[in-house]
Design an enzyme around this catalytic site. Sequence first.
Site, mmCIF file in Angstrom:
data_model
loop_
_atom_site.group_PDB
_atom_site.id
_atom_site.type_symbol
_atom_site.label_atom_id
_atom_site.label_comp_id
_atom_site.label_asym_id
_atom_site.label_seq_id
_atom_site.Cartn_x
_atom_site.Cartn_y
_atom_site.Cartn_z
ATOM 1 N N PRO A 264 9.391 -2.503 -2.774
ATOM 2 C CA PRO A 264 10.584 -3.128 -3.352
ATOM 3 C C PRO A 264 10.614 -3.168 -4.872
ATOM 4 O O PRO A 264 11.490 -3.790 -5.457
ATOM 5 C CB PRO A 264 10.533 -4.546 -2.781
ATOM 6 C CG PRO A 264 9.067 -4.825 -2.661
ATOM 7 C CD PRO A 264 8.425 -3.518 -2.278
ATOM 8 N N CYS A 387 -3.014 -0.170 0.119
ATOM 9 C CA CYS A 387 -3.436 -1.543 0.420
ATOM 10 C C CYS A 387 -4.210 -1.581 1.738
ATOM 11 O O CYS A 387 -4.071 -2.506 2.537
ATOM 12 C CB CYS A 387 -2.244 -2.498 0.446
ATOM 13 S SG CYS A 387 -0.931 -2.000 1.586
#
Length: 449
Positions: A264, A387
């Site tokens: 985002p 991640c």
Amino acid sequence: MTKFIPQNARELAFTSLERVLKTGAYSNLQVDETLRHHNLSSADRRLVTTIVYGTLQHQLTLKYWLDSLTRQKKLDSWVEALLMTALYQYHYLDRFPNWAITNETIEIAKHRGNPGIRKFVTGVLHAALRKGFPDFSKVKKTTERLSLESSVPQWLVEKFVQQYGMEKAKDILHAINMPAHVSIRINTNKSDLATVKEQLLNEGVETTESKVAANALVVTSGTVVNSSLLRNGTITIQDESAMLAVESMDLQPQFKVLDACAAPGGKTVQIAERLSADRGGQVVALDIHKHKVRLIKKNALRMGVNNVVSPVALDARKVAEKFSDDEFDRILVDAPCSGIGLLRRKPEIRYTKTPHDSQNLHKIQLAILDAVAPKVKKGGIITFSTCTILQEENEQTVREFLQKHPDFKLERTKTARALKDDRATATLTILPSDYGSDGFFISSLKRNL
């Protein structure tokens, strides 16, 4: 039987959990929706959140206990979910009296089910309180026992042991079941760390300086989501480990940067804060979905960096359609991954991912790197980050990319706080057990001159 309409915190937590388990809904979105549609006190909002996330997080452990109490009887899914919420509260939430948990759970069973189910639930709850919870000493296989104790699927436990050794694996399993903290990054175009720390304190939010990332604070007390500093873009919520990818990129104000997997836009705006429109600095932010591109624009506007951010709806594997070779000084590929480094924040990930997912993601990562490689200037750097802490999505991807692209070499990844500076590898892996932050991987791929 009347329709069951949840009203109080435990009823709402149960129905939210049931939807997550039944439909595969994201827990954070489901909890947010529940809280948005019900006027609850702060204490009840915390209780709903704690029960849903906690029950999900400890699901394998709770099922093991429940099987022992029911002699592995096949239960309706809603009954299983209800009983797991009760067992979770009995064992993990010592601030509530057992009688209150018992009474409210029986009431839910009474209104949701029939007299037979109410009687069964009552019997299981009383048996749990009378007998206690079985330990795991009877489970002989070490990885199976660790799986049940930590509520992490056995395949993933075995991966951790294989890739990091038994002791580190145990540390990782312990760390991912600890509460996640909130960390914030300061927009240095608008303020500085000392000023923000004081302003947050005036708003009732206590913080301490991050030991992981520069210009970052960790919230120790209070809530930051309603802060005026968040609304006006002076700060943004971002995990400490996630800040390190951009921190390691050695950005200059005049650089043209590609953020290949941007939505985002957290890292996009972090890049943008280091660039100068007057000097020609620009970050092109890609995402495959148009609605996510809108999120990037919104984030850039809030942070006051929209003058150097150019969002584009494009699959990063198709960059050749829009961009020339040798166009960018730096490229960030914060790649699609399994998210295993985020288990503390997204507990359901541990149950939905499989080893096959990692291999598929590895192929996607390589395809993105292959596509963007010609777009970075000679002497420029591609920062590849994820991640996750699974090596097939990290080191294996880097190794295969370098084998295919001899015009690149692996540079040592550096951070402002010289994290793990004594490590033997050029890449940087942050385990959840290292600093209490999310798990993260960063590598720096430099194109030869």
